[in-house]
Write an enzyme that holds these catalytic residues in place. Structure first.
Site, PDB file in Angstrom:
ATOM      1  CG  HIS A 122      18.503  79.332  37.732  1.00  0.00           C
ATOM      2  ND1 HIS A 122      18.366  80.612  37.850  1.00  0.00           N
ATOM      3  CD2 HIS A 122      19.836  79.236  37.211  1.00  0.00           C
ATOM      4  CE1 HIS A 122      19.060  81.281  37.051  1.00  0.00           C
ATOM      5  NE2 HIS A 122      19.926  80.508  36.531  1.00  0.00           N
ATOM      6  CD  GLU A 149      20.729  78.890  30.841  1.00  0.00           C
ATOM      7  OE1 GLU A 149      21.419  77.795  31.351  1.00  0.00           O
ATOM      8  OE2 GLU A 149      21.068  79.936  31.167  1.00  0.00           O
TER       9      GLU A 149
END
Lengths: 412, 412
Positions: free
Chosen positions: B278, B49
């Protein structure tokens, strides 16, 4: 094959030209292909452009007795058109999709809508592990346009596909004993794409290596004599062109030799109609175990290979700049359409809240213009996104080629 | 490493949540990630990402001194978001695209527009060949919806991706000594997709194997304590969930052991903001040469694996039937819109040739209706083509799984 005995493998390859409603006498030809394959004792049959799944099922029904193992690769809207029939068990399969495949707005060419794939099947025959690749290079049009090469807008895409195919073969064939590729590569033997594929994988050309050859002159597989070929396309090549290949290499402790290569010559044997608009290619290969394992090598001397990669990289770079220009112009078009829409919305709102005493435009023209603006906005945005993807993939390939060049130069 | 000495490898894995304009404090976090990586002495850094290429270039500039080798995988409109930094030379790379990735009309989820890829890099460290895979499973939403599983329309797509990833790893890792995978798999450890991937490739879970673990309870990587996580998504899981993994296996004459596994715990070390929404996963692996080459094996007992493949196949089959229904209904919609258009054209022609003395409809409504019909026709045709592709890919995967089941049952 155990010990030193050798294995003989007969391979049949054909682009079947099986487009429903479009290909002439399709069902008759599929019947004929099935009948011929049932009579002949090939070991592997590699078919392309079997676009109709019904044709595949008909062939499967007919060939079940002699080729008990088969696989049809499904992909895209129409399918990949790729299938394989084998006398020996298929252990595993994998489908790889090219990242680029022509332009969605080139409707007359239609590549973008086809499956854009390479199929891989893994087959073990007498203890020898075969990686069999069935590629389809759908970018066929303008193929024969070397005489106006500057117009070949598809060359960068074709080179990306050749590169991706070569990389796919390199990465998946590490455990194989023998790598086989049979298919319509839609490129002349001397094209940079073929040189790139062959050089980077080490694959050898069965036609060039065959001890005995029988068939069309120069191994051509698209010939004027075939009643289904488009004669105007072949005008610059009165003898025809060779674009269907069987390529092979041995990776570990094996050697492969092409004992015999045959092509059909305009008609199927014993009939007066051809299998397809392409000629079939049939090879008899001899595979022999040799004493020691040979390392995996490039197919071409490093210096020559560096030249090929450099040429390919230049072409991809030119494609990249064209794609960047198109990305820019479609983006600008989308912005202009959006501005027009905003102006219209403002005018409409102005009328609604009574700023203007009257609606200054006829309603019909006003709404037609609005619909046109929305249409252009959607279309231009779609194309902008498409060209953005194209730019990314061309950049990625260019970078991979640069990495390959560095490796070639560092370890000559 | 030569002879019997062992190699220690430190791996860092993070889903960076780097969406331009959307991710909170993105630039600050990228800076922080770069600073931390420069201080710590990891050998391999696997990032997902990183959607902005500028962020990648900033990291590259900052990390050039300690991680001289890096690669960014380009694909799709936005990019793949995948990149890798390494202390050791990257020999080769390959990008593989999943065949399915959500639905184009689910704009709010956006998966279809993301790169839907797996990146592979090949790295040689002390004579050991590493195949390092960086996957991104973009189908994130509804992940946490096990409690309403019947609504998880994405499960078949996720299983196709897990299967394709497993097949890609199997086919490309034949010559590798060690296979490493680090990334956001967007699935819980007990999900059928994870079981399929791990079982079919033989990859082992660093969290389950680690001698020493330090970090969030149960190895969770999406935790309520992290200020950037979406708390409502984590409501059914008050402790958080584990969806970021480091997986590994040795293929040839090597063994791999996870000596230590760490996760961050809601903030980056020594700061008060997290790297991302995350948690980062950090593994210390010990790779040791052992006497004899071990064959490549499945990760799970064949009977258990057969159950997993059967479950996955059932889910894919259900997805297939749903896709077939949608293909049918969009096709019917397109035909209806076409019929409406034909009626309109007939009416307009009738008026033109003077069959009716007057135009029976107000012009504006008539043209608006025509535009609506054209719009619906285009949209329904596009969706019909999309669902046709979806059907083909689901059929292909179902067939591959059937082939795998046969192999599992024949050679138990």
């Amino acid at each position: 094959m155990e010990g030193d005995s050798s294995l003989q493998l007969r391979v049949f390859d054909l682009n079947c030209w099986g487009i429903r409603y479009l290909s002439k006498r399709r069902q008759e030809r599929v019947e004929l292909i099935g009948d011929t394959l049932r009579q002949e004792d090939f070991d592997l049959v590699l078919l392309q452009e079997v676009w109709s799944e019904q044709d595949y099922h008909n062939l499967k029904g007919k060939l079940g007795g002699c080729y008990p193992f088969c696989h049809y690769f499904r992909s895209g809207v129409i399918g990949s058109g790729l299938c394989i029939f084998s006398r020996f068990p298929i252990l595993d399969t994998l489908l790889y999709q090219y990242s680029l495949n022509g332009y969605p707005y080139m409707l007359q060419h239609g590549d973008w809508f086809c499956g854009k794939s390479v199929g891989l099947v893994i087959i073990k025959i007498s203890g020898i592990l075969f990686n069999v690749t069935v590629p389809l290079f759908p970018l066929s049009h303008q193929l024969h346009a070397e005489y106006c090469r500057e117009k070949d807008a598809y060359l960068p895409h074709r080179l990306v596909q050749a590169w991706e195919l070569a990389q796919f073969i390199r990465h998946t064939s590490k455990a194989a004993d023998v790598v086989l590729l049979g298919g319509d590569l839609n490129m002349h033997p001397e094209d940079v794409g073929i040189q790139l594929l062959r050089g980077w994988t080490g694959l050898r050309d069965a036609f060039a290596e065959a001890t005995h050859f029988e068939g069309c002159e120069d191994g051509c597989t698209l010939i004027p004599k075939n009643r289904f070929t488009d004669k105007s396309e072949l005008l610059p090549f009165p003898m025809g062109i060779r674009i269907d290949y069987i390529l092979y290499k041995a990776i570990s402790s094996f050697t492969v030799k092409c004992k015999e290569l045959k092509t059909t010559t305009g008609t199927a044997p014993g009939t007066d109609i051809p299998f397809s608009d392409h000629e079939a290619v049939m090879a008899t290969l001899h595979i022999k175990r040799q004493g020691q394992a040979a390392g995996d090598t490039l197919g071409t001397a490093e210096s020559v290979m560096a030249d090929v990669v450099t040429e390919a990289q230049t072409e991809v770079g030119m494609g990249l700049r064209a794609a960047q220009r198109q990305r820019y112009s479609t983006g600008r078009m989308a912005v202009l359409a959006l501005l027009l829409l905003l102006v219209q919305v403002t005018a409409a709102l102005g009328t609604l809240v009574g700023l203007g005493t009257e609606q200054p435009f006829p309603k019909l023209s006003f709404s037609l213009l609005a619909f046109a603006a929305i249409g252009i906005l959607l279309l231009a945005t779609g194309l902008h996104l498409f060209h953005t993807t194209e730019v990314k993939m061309l950049q990625g390939t260019e970078e991979q080629m640069r990495m390959a060049l560095r490796a070639l130069q560092e370890h000559p």
